[in-house]
Design a protein around this motif. Structure first.
Motif, PDB file in Angstrom:
ATOM      1  N   LEU A  51      34.573   1.928   6.723  1.00 47.01           N
ATOM      2  CA  LEU A  51      34.658   0.643   6.018  1.00 47.01           C
ATOM      3  C   LEU A  51      34.144  -0.478   6.923  1.00 47.01           C
ATOM      4  O   LEU A  51      33.363  -1.333   6.489  1.00 47.01           O
ATOM      5  N   ALA A  52      34.584  -0.473   8.191  1.00 44.36           N
ATOM      6  CA  ALA A  52      34.128  -1.487   9.141  1.00 44.36           C
ATOM      7  C   ALA A  52      32.649  -1.318   9.444  1.00 44.36           C
ATOM      8  O   ALA A  52      31.887  -2.289   9.483  1.00 44.36           O
ATOM      9  N   TYR A  53      32.229  -0.083   9.620  1.00 44.75           N
ATOM     10  CA  TYR A  53      30.860   0.220  10.038  1.00 44.75           C
ATOM     11  C   TYR A  53      29.853  -0.138   8.943  1.00 44.75           C
ATOM     12  O   TYR A  53      28.904  -0.889   9.168  1.00 44.75           O
ATOM     13  N   ALA A  56      29.789  -3.776   7.532  1.00 45.89           N
ATOM     14  CA  ALA A  56      28.979  -4.681   8.346  1.00 45.89           C
ATOM     15  C   ALA A  56      27.555  -4.753   7.812  1.00 45.89           C
ATOM     16  O   ALA A  56      26.933  -5.821   7.813  1.00 45.89           O
ATOM     17  N   TYR A  57      27.030  -3.618   7.356  1.00 50.10           N
ATOM     18  CA  TYR A  57      25.684  -3.597   6.778  1.00 50.10           C
ATOM     19  C   TYR A  57      25.598  -4.577   5.609  1.00 50.10           C
ATOM     20  O   TYR A  57      24.623  -5.314   5.466  1.00 50.10           O
ATOM     21  N   PHE A  58      26.617  -4.531   4.759  1.00 52.48           N
ATOM     22  CA  PHE A  58      26.629  -5.376   3.559  1.00 52.48           C
ATOM     23  C   PHE A  58      26.623  -6.852   3.941  1.00 52.48           C
ATOM     24  O   PHE A  58      25.917  -7.666   3.338  1.00 52.48           O
ATOM     25  N   ILE A  59      27.402  -7.189   4.961  1.00 52.61           N
ATOM     26  CA  ILE A  59      27.533  -8.590   5.365  1.00 52.61           C
ATOM     27  C   ILE A  59      26.287  -9.104   6.084  1.00 52.61           C
ATOM     28  O   ILE A  59      25.841 -10.231   5.870  1.00 52.61           O
ATOM     29  N   ILE A  60      25.686  -8.266   6.918  1.00 53.87           N
ATOM     30  CA  ILE A  60      24.603  -8.734   7.790  1.00 53.87           C
ATOM     31  C   ILE A  60      23.221  -8.627   7.159  1.00 53.87           C
ATOM     32  O   ILE A  60      22.278  -9.297   7.600  1.00 53.87           O
ATOM     33  N   ALA A  61      23.080  -7.809   6.121  1.00 56.82           N
ATOM     34  CA  ALA A  61      21.741  -7.494   5.609  1.00 56.82           C
ATOM     35  C   ALA A  61      20.940  -8.725   5.201  1.00 56.82           C
ATOM     36  O   ALA A  61      19.793  -8.904   5.621  1.00 56.82           O
ATOM     37  N   LEU A  62      21.517  -9.601   4.363  1.00 53.57           N
ATOM     38  CA  LEU A  62      20.776 -10.784   3.920  1.00 53.57           C
ATOM     39  C   LEU A  62      20.492 -11.765   5.055  1.00 53.57           C
ATOM     40  O   LEU A  62      19.355 -12.238   5.189  1.00 53.57           O
ATOM     41  N   LEU A  83      23.152  -7.601  19.069  1.00 51.70           N
ATOM     42  CA  LEU A  83      24.455  -7.315  18.464  1.00 51.70           C
ATOM     43  C   LEU A  83      24.899  -5.880  18.749  1.00 51.70           C
ATOM     44  O   LEU A  83      26.093  -5.612  18.978  1.00 51.70           O
ATOM     45  N   TYR A  84      23.949  -4.956  18.718  1.00 46.94           N
ATOM     46  CA  TYR A  84      24.243  -3.547  19.011  1.00 46.94           C
ATOM     47  C   TYR A  84      24.828  -3.424  20.421  1.00 46.94           C
ATOM     48  O   TYR A  84      25.847  -2.744  20.641  1.00 46.94           O
ATOM     49  N   ALA A  85      24.215  -4.099  21.389  1.00 50.54           N
ATOM     50  CA  ALA A  85      24.686  -4.044  22.778  1.00 50.54           C
ATOM     51  C   ALA A  85      26.071  -4.671  22.919  1.00 50.54           C
ATOM     52  O   ALA A  85      26.959  -4.118  23.589  1.00 50.54           O
ATOM     53  N   ILE A  86      26.287  -5.818  22.266  1.00 44.22           N
ATOM     54  CA  ILE A  86      27.583  -6.501  22.340  1.00 44.22           C
ATOM     55  C   ILE A  86      28.685  -5.622  21.751  1.00 44.22           C
ATOM     56  O   ILE A  86      29.763  -5.464  22.333  1.00 44.22           O
ATOM     57  N   GLY A  87      28.408  -5.018  20.588  1.00 48.60           N
ATOM     58  CA  GLY A  87      29.394  -4.136  19.951  1.00 48.60           C
ATOM     59  C   GLY A  87      29.729  -2.947  20.832  1.00 48.60           C
ATOM     60  O   GLY A  87      30.903  -2.554  20.943  1.00 48.60           O
ATOM     61  N   SER A  88      28.712  -2.364  21.458  1.00 49.61           N
ATOM     62  CA  SER A  88      28.947  -1.218  22.350  1.00 49.61           C
ATOM     63  C   SER A  88      29.823  -1.612  23.534  1.00 49.61           C
ATOM     64  O   SER A  88      30.704  -0.853  23.948  1.00 49.61           O
ATOM     65  N   LEU A 104      37.900  -0.927  15.415  1.00 50.69           N
ATOM     66  CA  LEU A 104      37.291  -1.313  14.140  1.00 50.69           C
ATOM     67  C   LEU A 104      36.432  -2.565  14.309  1.00 50.69           C
ATOM     68  O   LEU A 104      35.319  -2.648  13.764  1.00 50.69           O
ATOM     69  N   PHE A 105      36.936  -3.539  15.067  1.00 53.77           N
ATOM     70  CA  PHE A 105      36.179  -4.769  15.291  1.00 53.77           C
ATOM     71  C   PHE A 105      34.910  -4.489  16.103  1.00 53.77           C
ATOM     72  O   PHE A 105      33.828  -4.995  15.775  1.00 53.77           O
ATOM     73  N   ALA A 106      35.024  -3.661  17.151  1.00 53.51           N
ATOM     74  CA  ALA A 106      33.870  -3.327  17.992  1.00 53.51           C
ATOM     75  C   ALA A 106      32.791  -2.619  17.176  1.00 53.51           C
ATOM     76  O   ALA A 106      31.601  -2.948  17.272  1.00 53.51           O
ATOM     77  N   PHE A 107      33.217  -1.663  16.351  1.00 48.63           N
ATOM     78  CA  PHE A 107      32.245  -0.938  15.530  1.00 48.63           C
ATOM     79  C   PHE A 107      31.662  -1.830  14.438  1.00 48.63           C
ATOM     80  O   PHE A 107      30.526  -1.623  14.015  1.00 48.63           O
ATOM     81  N   PHE A 108      32.414  -2.817  13.989  1.00 49.60           N
ATOM     82  CA  PHE A 108      31.881  -3.777  13.017  1.00 49.60           C
ATOM     83  C   PHE A 108      30.723  -4.566  13.637  1.00 49.60           C
ATOM     84  O   PHE A 108      29.657  -4.703  13.022  1.00 49.60           O
ATOM     85  N   ILE A 109      30.922  -5.091  14.853  1.00 49.49           N
ATOM     86  CA  ILE A 109      29.863  -5.849  15.526  1.00 49.49           C
ATOM     87  C   ILE A 109      28.668  -4.945  15.831  1.00 49.49           C
ATOM     88  O   ILE A 109      27.506  -5.323  15.617  1.00 49.49           O
ATOM     89  N   LEU A 110      28.950  -3.747  16.330  1.00 56.13           N
ATOM     90  CA  LEU A 110      27.896  -2.783  16.626  1.00 56.13           C
ATOM     91  C   LEU A 110      27.069  -2.496  15.371  1.00 56.13           C
ATOM     92  O   LEU A 110      25.826  -2.483  15.409  1.00 56.13           O
ATOM     93  N   ALA A 111      27.761  -2.281  14.248  1.00 55.01           N
ATOM     94  CA  ALA A 111      27.074  -1.963  12.998  1.00 55.01           C
ATOM     95  C   ALA A 111      26.322  -3.163  12.429  1.00 55.01           C
ATOM     96  O   ALA A 111      25.319  -2.992  11.729  1.00 55.01           O
ATOM     97  N   CYS A 112      26.790  -4.374  12.721  1.00 58.31           N
ATOM     98  CA  CYS A 112      26.015  -5.566  12.334  1.00 58.31           C
ATOM     99  C   CYS A 112      24.650  -5.517  13.015  1.00 58.31           C
ATOM    100  O   CYS A 112      23.628  -5.879  12.414  1.00 58.31           O
ATOM    101  N   GLY A 113      24.648  -5.063  14.266  1.00 64.98           N
ATOM    102  CA  GLY A 113      23.382  -4.920  14.975  1.00 64.98           C
ATOM    103  C   GLY A 113      22.492  -3.868  14.347  1.00 64.98           C
ATOM    104  O   GLY A 113      21.299  -4.085  14.127  1.00 64.98           O
TER     105      GLY A 113
END
Length: 413
Positions: A51-53, A56-62, A83-88, A104-113
């Motif tokens: 859900l977090a991962y 994030a795609y849904f939120i960041i895509a546009l 963003l990928y580096a920050i999440g990692s 969950l928060f870390a993977f959310f940021i990573l997945a935004c990247g």
């Protein structure tokens, strides 16, 4: 001045992105079982990771698509890598505290990247050449994504699931020692990923890649959100739903793969289940390698329809089979899923005006929110019934995708 050398460099660098998010995806499904073992969450709760991962795609895509349109694909890609580096790196405090919520928060940021990368890389690869070979080109790049997905479970199985979960009779010291060892290995892996991502970010910063008219001679800069006319295309709208349902199935199938094979094979350990999962992802990769050349002779739409119909039958079969045969059938599902995402992407964006491709690509990336929703639903079903039932509910979704391949993908003139 853009030349063929710049285009070749662009193809190599962009293809590396497909590999990068493949590794991330391969690891995320192992983390489901890892959190069940060491942080003691249920299957339903472990589905929150997806859900977090994928949320994030849904939120960041546009926003990511807007950045790529306003500035360039290069800036959009560099934004995603950052963003990928920050999440990692956020995995460091998550492992130190052994906190599921912080994970969950870390993977959310990573997945935004990663979502930002996909919003730029997929349509960019489609436009790095002629429309006719778009399905071939993007499937070729996605083959490296499959290789990354294959490596993920091997790494995760060896470093995460090999650490024996502690039973009821284990002492407090044994439980704490296993948790510390597990969290240390998780931290090591993601710090390593962050280092690689930063190096690729530097490579993008130092190299020129083609953009705009260099990629497509019909390109004209327009307001990103005025390209809303993309919804006038029936094959795009139906493809958007097909992509949503496909990702829902792919993510759920991977999230509970280990649970299914362990449940259906007596004495099979989680670590062995992770290796079988890596075999499934090899099958996924082979499916792309074998099927991509076929697209030179058979329309991608027809291959999508055939493969998805076969998966409809296989998901029904998973409800009835047991033992080693159940592993074989589940691995076959991954083989026949292999070409779905890039093929749906290429079909849905086929014949779209260039100014609509970026928005269309962003919306198709947003559709992976299906992967955020489905695992929690399937996990809840698994907790109350069994994993066979969870896979059974995937059958009608594959059936719609088959229909889209054969009929819904036709472009209205």
């Amino acid at each position: 001045m853009t030349n063929s050398k710049n285009i070749k460099i662009a193809i190599v660098l962009v293809t590396s992105l497909f590999f990068l998010w493949g590794v991330s995806y391969g690891l995320i499904d192992v983390m489901n079982k890892n959190f069940q073992n060491h942080l003691h969450v249920t299957q339903h709760e472990s589905g929150f990771l997806q859900l977090a991962y994928f949320g994030a795609y849904f939120i960041i895509a546009l926003p990511a698509g807007y950045i790529a349109n306003k500035y360039s694909y290069k800036i959009g890609i560099m934004f995603g890598l950052a963003l990928y580096a920050i999440g990692s790196l956020l995995i460091i405090p998550a492992t130190n505290l052994a906190s599921f919520h912080l994970f969950l928060f870390a993977f959310f940021i990573l997945a935004c990247g990663i979502g930002s990368l996909e919003a730029s890389a997929n349509p960019y690869m489609v436009k790095l050449g002629d429309e006719k070979n778009a399905s071939f080109r993007i499937n070729a790049a996605q083959s490296f994504n499959g290789f990354g997905q294959f490596l993920g479970p091997i790494i995760g199985g060896a470093l995460f699931l090999s650490i024996t979960k502690q039973g009821q009779n284990a002492s407090k010291e044994q439980i704490e020692a296993a948790l510390v060892e597990n969290m240390g290995n998780v931290q090591l892996v993601y710090v390593g990923i962050a280092a690689i991502v930063i190096l690729i970010l530097i490579a993008f910063a130092l190299n020129k890649i083609p953009e705009g008219s260099a990629v497509n001679s019909d390109y004209k800069q327009k307001d990103y959100f005025k390209s809303i006319e993309v919804f006038k295309h029936r094959h795009f709208n139906l493809g958007l739903l097909a992509q949503f349902l496909y990702i829902a199935n792919q993510v759920a199938a991977g999230a509970f793969f280990i649970n299914y094979v362990v449940e259906h094979n007596e004495n099979l350990k989680d670590e062995q289940g992770a290796y079988y999962f890596s075999i499934a992802l090899v099958a996924f990769m082979i499916g792309r390698i074998v099927s991509t050349p076929l697209m030179k002779k058979i329309k991608g739409e027809n291959i999508l329809g055939i493969y998805s119909f076969i998966n409809t039958i296989l998901c029904i079969a998973l409800y009835f089979v047991h033992g080693f045969l159940s592993i074989v059938v589940l691995i076959a599902v991954f083989f026949f899923m292999s070409i779905s995402f890039p093929t749906i992407f290429a079909i849905a964006t086929k014949n779209l005006p260039f100014n609509q491709v970026k928005l269309g690509g962003s919306l198709l990336v947003m559709s992976v929110v299906g992967g955020a929703i489905m695992p929690s639903i399937v996990g809840l079903i698994n907790d109350h019934y069994n994993t066979s039932t969870g896979y059974l509910v995937m059958a009608p979704l594959f059936l719609y995708i088959a229909w889209y391949g054969f009929f819904g993908s036709k472009i209205e003139v």
